[in-house]
Design a protein around this motif. Structure first.
Motif, PDB file in Angstrom:
ATOM      1  N   PHE A 173       0.820  -1.209   0.000  1.00  0.00           N
ATOM      2  CA  PHE A 173       0.000   0.000   0.000  1.00  0.00           C
ATOM      3  C   PHE A 173       0.862   1.270   0.000  1.00  0.00           C
ATOM      4  CE2 PHE A 173      -3.048  -3.149   1.448  1.00  0.00           C
ATOM      5  CZ  PHE A 173      -4.186  -2.773   0.753  1.00  0.00           C
ATOM      6  N   ASP A 174       2.187   1.081  -0.178  1.00  0.00           N
ATOM      7  CA  ASP A 174       3.122   2.201  -0.322  1.00  0.00           C
ATOM      8  C   ASP A 174       3.089   3.130   0.895  1.00  0.00           C
ATOM      9  OD1 ASP A 174       5.119   3.575  -1.618  1.00  0.00           O
ATOM     10  OD2 ASP A 174       3.742   4.879  -2.732  1.00  0.00           O
ATOM     11  N   LEU A 175       3.064   2.524   2.092  1.00  0.00           N
ATOM     12  CA  LEU A 175       2.991   3.302   3.330  1.00  0.00           C
ATOM     13  C   LEU A 175       4.373   3.419   3.970  1.00  0.00           C
ATOM     14  CD1 LEU A 175      -0.298   1.751   4.724  1.00  0.00           C
ATOM     15  CD2 LEU A 175       0.005   4.064   3.835  1.00  0.00           C
ATOM     16  N   GLY A 176       4.695   4.607   4.459  1.00  0.00           N
ATOM     17  CA  GLY A 176       6.007   4.874   5.028  1.00  0.00           C
ATOM     18  C   GLY A 176       6.102   4.541   6.514  1.00  0.00           C
ATOM     19  N   PRO A 177       7.280   4.780   7.101  1.00  0.00           N
ATOM     20  CA  PRO A 177       7.544   4.385   8.487  1.00  0.00           C
ATOM     21  C   PRO A 177       6.633   5.065   9.517  1.00  0.00           C
ATOM     22  CG  PRO A 177       9.364   5.705   7.593  1.00  0.00           C
ATOM     23  CD  PRO A 177       8.481   5.344   6.457  1.00  0.00           C
ATOM     24  N   ASP A 178       6.204   6.300   9.277  1.00  0.00           N
ATOM     25  CA  ASP A 178       5.347   6.990  10.241  1.00  0.00           C
ATOM     26  C   ASP A 178       4.006   6.281  10.411  1.00  0.00           C
ATOM     27  OD1 ASP A 178       7.273   8.859  10.693  1.00  0.00           O
ATOM     28  OD2 ASP A 178       6.409  10.398   9.394  1.00  0.00           O
ATOM     29  N   ILE A 179       3.386   5.919   9.278  1.00  0.00           N
ATOM     30  CA  ILE A 179       2.097   5.215   9.344  1.00  0.00           C
ATOM     31  C   ILE A 179       2.290   3.805   9.882  1.00  0.00           C
ATOM     32  CG2 ILE A 179       0.204   4.255   7.970  1.00  0.00           C
ATOM     33  CD1 ILE A 179       0.190   6.712   6.339  1.00  0.00           C
ATOM     34  N   MET A 180       3.369   3.160   9.470  1.00  0.00           N
ATOM     35  CA  MET A 180       3.663   1.822   9.998  1.00  0.00           C
ATOM     36  C   MET A 180       3.751   1.868  11.513  1.00  0.00           C
ATOM     37  SD  MET A 180       6.513   0.750   7.119  1.00  0.00           S
ATOM     38  CE  MET A 180       7.218  -0.608   8.033  1.00  0.00           C
ATOM     39  N   GLU A 181       4.374   2.916  12.021  1.00  0.00           N
ATOM     40  CA  GLU A 181       4.598   3.017  13.465  1.00  0.00           C
ATOM     41  C   GLU A 181       3.287   3.145  14.238  1.00  0.00           C
ATOM     42  OE1 GLU A 181       8.006   5.239  15.625  1.00  0.00           O
ATOM     43  OE2 GLU A 181       6.341   6.666  15.502  1.00  0.00           O
ATOM     44  N   PHE A 182       2.437   4.132  13.869  1.00  0.00           N
ATOM     45  CA  PHE A 182       1.245   4.297  14.692  1.00  0.00           C
ATOM     46  C   PHE A 182       0.216   3.193  14.425  1.00  0.00           C
ATOM     47  CE2 PHE A 182      -0.937   6.920  11.361  1.00  0.00           C
ATOM     48  CZ  PHE A 182      -2.240   6.451  11.498  1.00  0.00           C
ATOM     49  N   THR A 183       0.219   2.596  13.210  1.00  0.00           N
ATOM     50  CA  THR A 183      -0.683   1.477  12.938  1.00  0.00           C
ATOM     51  C   THR A 183      -0.285   0.252  13.763  1.00  0.00           C
ATOM     52  OG1 THR A 183      -1.010   2.292  10.685  1.00  0.00           O
ATOM     53  CG2 THR A 183      -1.673   0.024  11.126  1.00  0.00           C
ATOM     54  N   GLY A 184       1.010  -0.041  13.783  1.00  0.00           N
ATOM     55  CA  GLY A 184       1.491  -1.225  14.501  1.00  0.00           C
ATOM     56  C   GLY A 184       1.429  -1.093  16.005  1.00  0.00           C
ATOM     57  N   HIS A 185       1.681   0.122  16.515  1.00  0.00           N
ATOM     58  CA  HIS A 185       1.798   0.282  17.968  1.00  0.00           C
ATOM     59  C   HIS A 185       0.539   0.846  18.622  1.00  0.00           C
ATOM     60  CE1 HIS A 185       6.162  -0.613  18.351  1.00  0.00           C
ATOM     61  NE2 HIS A 185       6.111  -0.360  17.063  1.00  0.00           N
ATOM     62  N   ALA A 186      -0.167   1.770  17.946  1.00  0.00           N
ATOM     63  CA  ALA A 186      -1.342   2.401  18.562  1.00  0.00           C
ATOM     64  C   ALA A 186      -2.646   1.724  18.158  1.00  0.00           C
ATOM     65  CB  ALA A 186      -1.394   3.879  18.188  1.00  0.00           C
ATOM     66  N   MET A 187      -2.639   0.914  17.073  1.00  0.00           N
ATOM     67  CA  MET A 187      -3.856   0.215  16.656  1.00  0.00           C
ATOM     68  C   MET A 187      -3.728  -1.302  16.835  1.00  0.00           C
ATOM     69  SD  MET A 187      -4.861   2.435  13.263  1.00  0.00           S
ATOM     70  CE  MET A 187      -6.472   1.682  13.052  1.00  0.00           C
ATOM     71  N   ALA A 188      -2.643  -1.881  16.321  1.00  0.00           N
ATOM     72  CA  ALA A 188      -2.429  -3.320  16.523  1.00  0.00           C
ATOM     73  C   ALA A 188      -1.870  -3.607  17.922  1.00  0.00           C
ATOM     74  CB  ALA A 188      -1.487  -3.873  15.457  1.00  0.00           C
ATOM     75  N   LEU A 189      -1.399  -2.562  18.607  1.00  0.00           N
ATOM     76  CA  LEU A 189      -0.956  -2.639  20.008  1.00  0.00           C
ATOM     77  C   LEU A 189       0.221  -3.581  20.222  1.00  0.00           C
ATOM     78  CD1 LEU A 189      -4.500  -2.644  21.680  1.00  0.00           C
ATOM     79  CD2 LEU A 189      -2.962  -0.696  21.331  1.00  0.00           C
ATOM     80  N   TYR A 190       1.132  -3.610  19.267  1.00  0.00           N
ATOM     81  CA  TYR A 190       2.372  -4.372  19.454  1.00  0.00           C
ATOM     82  C   TYR A 190       3.336  -3.585  20.326  1.00  0.00           C
ATOM     83  CZ  TYR A 190       1.154  -7.886  15.950  1.00  0.00           C
ATOM     84  OH  TYR A 190       0.558  -8.915  15.269  1.00  0.00           O
ATOM     85  N   ARG A 191       4.154  -4.306  21.074  1.00  0.00           N
ATOM     86  CA  ARG A 191       5.121  -3.660  21.977  1.00  0.00           C
ATOM     87  C   ARG A 191       6.470  -3.424  21.315  1.00  0.00           C
ATOM     88  NH1 ARG A 191       4.884  -7.626  26.997  1.00  0.00           N
ATOM     89  NH2 ARG A 191       4.430  -9.122  25.368  1.00  0.00           N
ATOM     90  N   SER A 192       6.750  -4.162  20.235  1.00  0.00           N
ATOM     91  CA  SER A 192       8.017  -4.003  19.514  1.00  0.00           C
ATOM     92  C   SER A 192       7.726  -4.126  18.025  1.00  0.00           C
ATOM     93  CB  SER A 192       9.025  -5.071  19.954  1.00  0.00           C
ATOM     94  OG  SER A 192       8.635  -6.344  19.440  1.00  0.00           O
ATOM     95  N   ASP A 193       8.776  -4.056  17.191  1.00  0.00           N
ATOM     96  CA  ASP A 193       8.586  -4.135  15.733  1.00  0.00           C
ATOM     97  C   ASP A 193       8.780  -5.542  15.181  1.00  0.00           C
ATOM     98  OD1 ASP A 193       7.854  -1.526  15.362  1.00  0.00           O
ATOM     99  OD2 ASP A 193       9.880  -0.809  14.899  1.00  0.00           O
ATOM    100  N   ASP A 194       8.840  -6.544  16.042  1.00  0.00           N
ATOM    101  CA  ASP A 194       9.034  -7.920  15.572  1.00  0.00           C
ATOM    102  C   ASP A 194       7.913  -8.356  14.627  1.00  0.00           C
ATOM    103  OD1 ASP A 194      11.204  -7.915  17.225  1.00  0.00           O
ATOM    104  OD2 ASP A 194      10.322  -9.172  18.790  1.00  0.00           O
ATOM    105  N   TYR A 195       6.711  -7.805  14.833  1.00  0.00           N
ATOM    106  CA  TYR A 195       5.546  -8.208  14.041  1.00  0.00           C
ATOM    107  C   TYR A 195       5.738  -7.940  12.544  1.00  0.00           C
ATOM    108  CZ  TYR A 195       4.111  -3.378  13.150  1.00  0.00           C
ATOM    109  OH  TYR A 195       4.063  -2.089  12.703  1.00  0.00           O
TER     110      TYR A 195
END
Length: 445
Positions: A173-195
């Protein structure tokens, strides 16, 4: 000598849920706690004087309202509105003992500022978390996730969710690190980037859960019980009692009696209680657990809401690891007098994280800075303990310590895993509804 199917030691939330479920399932259960109150490690301290005494902090010269108006959680967490714990509460009808309020906002920290996690399409379009083109791409990702059905390959968009990594999905979906960060941590609620390098199906499920929870109430996906989290273990204790469970508080445990490697009894204040299985928290069996890390939690009493949260009476802020050059996220959650846990006009905030250095208090500083000025701080650093075996040989089943996150999903996974090992069968919500006498027309709201 009294005989029971199961003895439970400790009245933490996980122990009380399992005690309730076992009683509902027809087991004869005895529940013992060395403390005079419910909750164990996850208790709510029900007077301000008791909180100061517990942390050995001198009482304030200037009173903060009536002491009995306070109920302070030692391990504060929010409930996802469509999450597993809410389903357990609904299906067991423990909701009849509790009242909830919706948490007013979910926020994420980026570049030194607090930003609201978008909860509607209009908020997403207005958000300064993303640029204009990113907003369009993010919307396409959300539409894909919301339309995704595991049983319908036509919704996969030519990707295999069990093989495609989340990093590859973001790239698609051509998404950059900023969107990856808040999607993974604030929505998917992961604690690290292993996901990012794991199959994307896991993250899709998490984001769909977040979205479904958000859709129920619009403000945020989180709920919090009036009078504090201490109400949750007490609700499940009542469930157990209704189905024949026995409780003994303020009672010491001298010995767990074994025979040929299996538990057979518990000795408490000279009395022997026989059992076939034992459930307990790590503090009752220090020789059966190991340390896998530490968690720091700082309880903060405030006389103001957190800045840049639109004067919310309750909120969560996630500080992603990369924003503060760490390996794990920092969590901030806040509740207030609006939840009957503080005196009028007062707020209770908690900052927590997994300890990574020899100076834990410095690690939570980015979270504490968001709360200034702070009236009083109470710092606790606790060990993360996990059982050294699955308990099937000894029939002693030990829960894991509470993590640093501000939600209950990992705790529910532990409960389901313990249930599987104790009973030999999977935890199924439908069976739970049937066992508790629920009908299919119950409304989860």
């Amino acid at each position: 000598m009294q005989e029971f199917d199961i003895i439970v030691l400790g009245t933490g939330l996980k122990e009380c849920i399992l005690s309730g479920l076992m009683s509902v399932g027809g087991k004869k259960v005895l529940h013992i706690d060395r403390n005079p109150y419910y909750g164990g490690e996850s208790a709510s301290i029900s007077s301000l004087e008791e909180l100061y005494k517990r942390f050995q902090v001198p009482c304030p010269a200037k009173p903060m309202g009536r002491g009995r108006d306070w109920n302070v959680d030692l391990v504060p967490k929010f409930l996802l509105a469509s999450g597993q714990l809410v389903k357990m509460l609904v299906y067991t009808k423990v909701t009849r003992y509790l009242d909830f309020k919706v948490v007013e906002g979910s926020y994420v920290y980026r570049a030194g500022k607090v930003h609201k996690v978008p909860s509607t399409e209009a908020e997403a379009l207005a958000s300064d978390l993303m640029g204009m083109f990113d907003k369009r791409r993010f919307r396409k990702l959300l539409l894909f996730l919301l339309n995704f059905e595991e049983r319908d390959p036509r919704t996969y968009q030519d990707m295999d969710p069990n093989r495609t990594s989340m990093r590859e999905l973001f790239r698609h979906f051509d998404l950059g690190p900023d969107i990856m960060e808040f999607t993974g941590h604030a929505m998917a609620l992961y604690r690290s980037d292993d996901y990012l390098d794991q199959p994307c199906i896991q993250t899709i499920r998490r984001i769909k859960l977040y979205s479904e929870s958000l859709a129920r109430y619009n403000f945020s996906p989180y709920l919090y019980p009036l009078y504090g989290l201490g109400e949750l273990p007490q609700g499940f204790a009542r469930l157990s009692a209704v189905h024949g469970g026995s409780y003994m508080l303020n009672r010491g445990v001298e010995e767990i009696v074994m025979d040929k490697g299996k538990v057979v009894a518990v000795k408490s204040e000279g009395a022997l209680f026989r059992c076939k299985q034992l459930i307990c928290d790590p503090s009752y069996v220090p020789n059966r657990v190991k340390k896998v890390g530490r968690v720091i939690r700082v309880i903060c009493l405030l006389n103001h809401p957190i800045k840049n949260t639109h004067d919310a009476n309750s909120c969560q802020i996630i500080i992603p690891q990369t924003q503060v050059h760490r390996k794990s996220d920092i969590y901030v959650c806040m509740v207030s007098y609006a939840h009957n846990v503080a005196s009028e006009g007062m707020y209770i905030a908690m900052v927590s994280t997994t300890v990574e250095t020899s100076n834990p208090e410095k690690e939570v500083q980015p979270g504490l800075e968001l709360l200034e000025p702070i009236q009083q701080k109470f710092v606790s650093i606790s060990n993360m303990m996990v059982p050294i075996d699955d308990g099937r040989n000894s029939q002693i089943f030990v829960s894991r310590s509470y993590d640093a996150t501000t939600h209950f999903e990992m705790e529910c996974e532990d409960i389901k895993d313990m249930y599987r090992r104790i009973t030999g069968s999977e935890f199924i919500f439908g069976d739970l509804r049937k066992d508790c006498g629920g009908d299919d027309d119950d409304d989860e709201d």
